[in-house]
Design a protein around this motif. Structure first.
Motif, PDB file in Angstrom:
ATOM      1  N   VAL A   1      -2.221 -11.148   9.845  1.00 32.50           N
ATOM      2  CA  VAL A   1      -2.965 -11.025   8.593  1.00 32.50           C
ATOM      3  C   VAL A   1      -2.002 -11.127   7.411  1.00 32.50           C
ATOM      4  O   VAL A   1      -2.283 -11.835   6.436  1.00 32.50           O
ATOM      5  CB  VAL A   1      -3.775  -9.705   8.554  1.00 32.50           C
ATOM      6  N   MET A   2      -0.869 -10.438   7.493  1.00 31.16           N
ATOM      7  CA  MET A   2       0.103 -10.501   6.387  1.00 31.16           C
ATOM      8  C   MET A   2       0.622 -11.929   6.207  1.00 31.16           C
ATOM      9  O   MET A   2       0.738 -12.408   5.076  1.00 31.16           O
ATOM     10  CB  MET A   2       1.265  -9.546   6.647  1.00 31.16           C
ATOM     11  N   SER A   3       0.919 -12.601   7.294  1.00 30.47           N
ATOM     12  CA  SER A   3       1.416 -13.973   7.223  1.00 30.47           C
ATOM     13  C   SER A   3       0.361 -14.902   6.623  1.00 30.47           C
ATOM     14  O   SER A   3       0.665 -15.730   5.757  1.00 30.47           O
ATOM     15  CB  SER A   3       1.800 -14.445   8.623  1.00 30.47           C
ATOM     16  N   ASP A   4      -0.877 -14.763   7.071  1.00 28.24           N
ATOM     17  CA  ASP A   4      -1.946 -15.619   6.563  1.00 28.24           C
ATOM     18  C   ASP A   4      -2.259 -15.327   5.098  1.00 28.24           C
ATOM     19  O   ASP A   4      -2.563 -16.245   4.333  1.00 28.24           O
ATOM     20  CB  ASP A   4      -3.211 -15.470   7.409  1.00 28.24           C
ATOM     21  N   ARG A   5      -2.186 -14.067   4.689  1.00 21.86           N
ATOM     22  CA  ARG A   5      -2.408 -13.745   3.269  1.00 21.86           C
ATOM     23  C   ARG A   5      -1.315 -14.356   2.401  1.00 21.86           C
ATOM     24  O   ARG A   5      -1.592 -14.845   1.303  1.00 21.86           O
ATOM     25  CB  ARG A   5      -2.470 -12.231   3.067  1.00 21.86           C
ATOM     26  N   ALA A   6      -0.078 -14.334   2.887  1.00 23.55           N
ATOM     27  CA  ALA A   6       1.011 -14.956   2.141  1.00 23.55           C
ATOM     28  C   ALA A   6       0.764 -16.457   2.007  1.00 23.55           C
ATOM     29  O   ALA A   6       1.006 -17.046   0.940  1.00 23.55           O
ATOM     30  CB  ALA A   6       2.344 -14.689   2.823  1.00 23.55           C
ATOM     31  N   HIS A   7       0.276 -17.074   3.068  1.00 22.05           N
ATOM     32  CA  HIS A   7      -0.040 -18.498   3.012  1.00 22.05           C
ATOM     33  C   HIS A   7      -1.144 -18.769   1.987  1.00 22.05           C
ATOM     34  O   HIS A   7      -1.041 -19.694   1.184  1.00 22.05           O
ATOM     35  CB  HIS A   7      -0.466 -19.005   4.390  1.00 22.05           C
ATOM     36  N   LEU A   8      -2.193 -17.958   2.010  1.00 16.17           N
ATOM     37  CA  LEU A   8      -3.269 -18.140   1.039  1.00 16.17           C
ATOM     38  C   LEU A   8      -2.774 -17.945  -0.388  1.00 16.17           C
ATOM     39  O   LEU A   8      -3.222 -18.637  -1.305  1.00 16.17           O
ATOM     40  CB  LEU A   8      -4.430 -17.194   1.334  1.00 16.17           C
ATOM     41  N   ASP A   9      -1.859 -17.005  -0.582  1.00 12.68           N
ATOM     42  CA  ASP A   9      -1.277 -16.813  -1.919  1.00 12.68           C
ATOM     43  C   ASP A   9      -0.541 -18.069  -2.368  1.00 12.68           C
ATOM     44  O   ASP A   9      -0.627 -18.462  -3.538  1.00 12.68           O
ATOM     45  CB  ASP A   9      -0.335 -15.609  -1.936  1.00 12.68           C
ATOM     46  N   ARG A  10       0.189 -18.712  -1.459  1.00 14.97           N
ATOM     47  CA  ARG A  10       0.895 -19.950  -1.804  1.00 14.97           C
ATOM     48  C   ARG A  10      -0.095 -21.068  -2.125  1.00 14.97           C
ATOM     49  O   ARG A  10       0.105 -21.828  -3.071  1.00 14.97           O
ATOM     50  CB  ARG A  10       1.828 -20.370  -0.671  1.00 14.97           C
TER      51      ARG A  10
ATOM     52  N   ALA B   1      -8.165  -7.472   9.485  1.00 15.68           N
ATOM     53  CA  ALA B   1      -7.420  -6.265   9.111  1.00 15.68           C
ATOM     54  C   ALA B   1      -8.191  -5.016   9.539  1.00 15.68           C
ATOM     55  O   ALA B   1      -7.593  -4.032   9.982  1.00 15.68           O
ATOM     56  CB  ALA B   1      -7.146  -6.251   7.614  1.00 15.68           C
ATOM     57  N   ALA B   2      -9.521  -5.063   9.429  1.00 10.54           N
ATOM     58  CA  ALA B   2     -10.335  -3.929   9.885  1.00 10.54           C
ATOM     59  C   ALA B   2     -10.194  -3.744  11.397  1.00 10.54           C
ATOM     60  O   ALA B   2     -10.117  -2.615  11.895  1.00 10.54           O
ATOM     61  CB  ALA B   2     -11.799  -4.142   9.504  1.00 10.54           C
ATOM     62  N   ARG B   3     -10.130  -4.845  12.125  1.00 13.27           N
ATOM     63  CA  ARG B   3      -9.935  -4.762  13.572  1.00 13.27           C
ATOM     64  C   ARG B   3      -8.565  -4.149  13.888  1.00 13.27           C
ATOM     65  O   ARG B   3      -8.441  -3.323  14.793  1.00 13.27           O
ATOM     66  CB  ARG B   3     -10.038  -6.146  14.210  1.00 13.27           C
ATOM     67  N   ALA B   4      -7.553  -4.532  13.131  1.00 10.79           N
ATOM     68  CA  ALA B   4      -6.217  -3.962  13.346  1.00 10.79           C
ATOM     69  C   ALA B   4      -6.234  -2.454  13.099  1.00 10.79           C
ATOM     70  O   ALA B   4      -5.611  -1.697  13.845  1.00 10.79           O
ATOM     71  CB  ALA B   4      -5.200  -4.643  12.431  1.00 10.79           C
TER      72      ALA B   4
ATOM     73  N   GLU C   1     -13.548 -17.446   1.492  1.00  9.57           N
ATOM     74  CA  GLU C   1     -13.966 -17.359   2.894  1.00  9.57           C
ATOM     75  C   GLU C   1     -12.809 -16.925   3.785  1.00  9.57           C
ATOM     76  O   GLU C   1     -12.975 -16.079   4.662  1.00  9.57           O
ATOM     77  CB  GLU C   1     -14.508 -18.709   3.369  1.00  9.57           C
ATOM     78  N   HIS C   2     -11.641 -17.503   3.551  1.00  9.61           N
ATOM     79  CA  HIS C   2     -10.483 -17.143   4.367  1.00  9.61           C
ATOM     80  C   HIS C   2     -10.054 -15.699   4.114  1.00  9.61           C
ATOM     81  O   HIS C   2      -9.687 -14.983   5.044  1.00  9.61           O
ATOM     82  CB  HIS C   2      -9.319 -18.103   4.111  1.00  9.61           C
ATOM     83  N   ARG C   3     -10.103 -15.262   2.877  1.00 11.47           N
ATOM     84  CA  ARG C   3      -9.734 -13.874   2.573  1.00 11.47           C
ATOM     85  C   ARG C   3     -10.730 -12.892   3.199  1.00 11.47           C
ATOM     86  O   ARG C   3     -10.344 -11.830   3.688  1.00 11.47           O
ATOM     87  CB  ARG C   3      -9.626 -13.657   1.068  1.00 11.47           C
ATOM     88  N   ALA C   4     -12.012 -13.243   3.223  1.00 12.13           N
ATOM     89  CA  ALA C   4     -13.013 -12.381   3.863  1.00 12.13           C
ATOM     90  C   ALA C   4     -12.756 -12.287   5.367  1.00 12.13           C
ATOM     91  O   ALA C   4     -12.862 -11.201   5.954  1.00 12.13           O
ATOM     92  CB  ALA C   4     -14.420 -12.920   3.588  1.00 12.13           C
TER      93      ALA C   4
END
Length: 108
Positions: free
Chosen positions: A85-94, A37-40, A28-31
Protein backbone atom coordinates in the motif's frame (compact mmCIF):
# COMPACT_ATOMS: atom_id res chain seq x y z
CA UNK A 1 -1.72 23.47 -20.71
CA UNK A 2 -2.21 20.18 -18.86
CA UNK A 3 0.99 18.46 -19.95
CA UNK A 4 2.81 15.87 -17.85
CA UNK A 5 5.97 17.22 -16.30
CA UNK A 6 9.19 15.28 -16.53
CA UNK A 7 8.66 13.20 -13.38
CA UNK A 8 9.38 9.50 -13.53
CA UNK A 9 6.09 7.76 -12.81
CA UNK A 10 6.45 4.60 -14.81
CA UNK A 11 6.19 3.47 -18.40
CA UNK A 12 2.86 2.93 -20.10
CA UNK A 13 1.12 5.45 -17.86
CA UNK A 14 -2.65 5.09 -18.20
CA UNK A 15 -3.05 8.69 -17.06
CA UNK A 16 -0.88 9.84 -20.00
CA UNK A 17 -3.01 7.81 -22.39
CA UNK A 18 -6.31 9.12 -20.93
CA UNK A 19 -5.61 12.59 -19.51
CA UNK A 20 -9.32 13.42 -19.26
CA UNK A 21 -9.79 10.64 -16.70
CA UNK A 22 -6.79 11.31 -14.43
CA UNK A 23 -8.86 12.48 -11.45
CA UNK A 24 -11.24 9.55 -11.64
CA UNK A 25 -8.45 7.00 -12.10
CA UNK A 26 -6.48 8.33 -9.14
CA UNK A 27 -9.57 8.40 -6.93
CA UNK A 28 -10.46 4.80 -7.83
CA UNK A 29 -6.94 3.59 -7.13
CA UNK A 30 -6.75 5.47 -3.83
CA UNK A 31 -10.10 3.95 -2.75
CA UNK A 32 -8.80 0.47 -3.55
CA UNK A 33 -5.64 1.19 -1.54
CA UNK A 34 -7.79 2.31 1.40
CA UNK A 35 -9.58 -1.05 1.28
CA UNK A 36 -6.24 -2.90 1.23
CA UNK A 37 -4.99 -0.80 4.15
CA UNK A 38 -8.12 -1.76 6.10
CA UNK A 39 -7.35 -5.42 5.40
CA UNK A 40 -3.80 -4.91 6.67
CA UNK A 41 -5.17 -3.38 9.90
CA UNK A 42 -7.53 -6.35 10.34
CA UNK A 43 -4.68 -8.82 9.81
CA UNK A 44 -2.54 -6.87 12.28
CA UNK A 45 -5.31 -7.12 14.90
CA UNK A 46 -5.68 -10.86 14.30
CA UNK A 47 -1.92 -11.36 14.50
CA UNK A 48 -1.76 -9.42 17.76
CA UNK A 49 -4.64 -11.49 19.16
CA UNK A 50 -2.80 -14.71 18.33
CA UNK A 51 0.37 -13.22 19.79
CA UNK A 52 -1.48 -12.74 23.06
CA UNK A 53 -2.76 -16.32 22.88
CA UNK A 54 0.81 -17.52 22.25
CA UNK A 55 2.11 -15.56 25.23
CA UNK A 56 -0.63 -16.73 27.59
CA UNK A 57 -0.57 -20.39 26.55
CA UNK A 58 2.05 -22.80 27.82
CA UNK A 59 4.47 -24.07 25.21
CA UNK A 60 3.52 -27.63 26.20
CA UNK A 61 -0.11 -26.98 25.18
CA UNK A 62 -0.79 -28.77 21.85
CA UNK A 63 -2.51 -25.60 20.52
CA UNK A 64 0.58 -23.42 21.06
CA UNK A 65 2.29 -24.19 17.70
CA UNK A 66 -0.94 -23.40 15.84
CA UNK A 67 -1.32 -20.08 17.69
CA UNK A 68 2.25 -19.20 16.82
CA UNK A 69 1.76 -20.19 13.18
CA UNK A 70 -1.36 -18.04 12.88
CA UNK A 71 0.35 -15.11 14.62
CA UNK A 72 3.26 -15.21 12.19
CA UNK A 73 1.00 -15.64 9.17
CA UNK A 74 -1.32 -12.74 10.03
CA UNK A 75 1.49 -10.39 11.08
CA UNK A 76 3.51 -11.27 7.97
CA UNK A 77 0.51 -10.72 5.70
CA UNK A 78 -0.26 -7.42 7.43
CA UNK A 79 3.30 -6.23 6.87
CA UNK A 80 3.30 -7.31 3.23
CA UNK A 81 -0.01 -5.61 2.49
CA UNK A 82 0.99 -2.41 4.31
CA UNK A 83 4.29 -2.32 2.42
CA UNK A 84 2.51 -2.71 -0.91
CA UNK A 85 0.00 0.00 0.00
CA UNK A 86 2.80 2.43 0.87
CA UNK A 87 4.62 1.66 -2.38
CA UNK A 88 1.46 2.05 -4.46
CA UNK A 89 0.52 5.32 -2.73
CA UNK A 90 3.98 6.69 -3.51
CA UNK A 91 3.47 5.70 -7.14
CA UNK A 92 0.09 7.44 -7.25
CA UNK A 93 1.67 10.55 -5.73
CA UNK A 94 4.24 10.56 -8.55
CA UNK A 95 1.51 10.10 -11.17
CA UNK A 96 -0.54 12.90 -9.63
CA UNK A 97 2.49 15.20 -9.53
CA UNK A 98 3.25 14.44 -13.16
CA UNK A 99 -0.30 15.17 -14.28
CA UNK A 100 -1.08 18.24 -12.21
CA UNK A 101 -0.95 21.41 -14.27
CA UNK A 102 1.98 23.64 -13.43
CA UNK A 103 0.98 26.84 -11.68
CA UNK A 104 1.17 29.84 -13.90
CA UNK A 105 2.30 33.19 -12.66
CA UNK A 106 0.36 35.83 -14.49
CA UNK A 107 1.64 39.40 -14.31
CA UNK A 108 -0.81 41.73 -12.61
Amino acid sequence: MNRPRDIGHGPHCVACQHPEQVGQLLAEHRAALDRYAARARLYRQLGEAFRERTLTTRATDPRWPRFQELMLRFLGDANAIASRVMSDRAHLDRVEAAHTPEPTTEPR
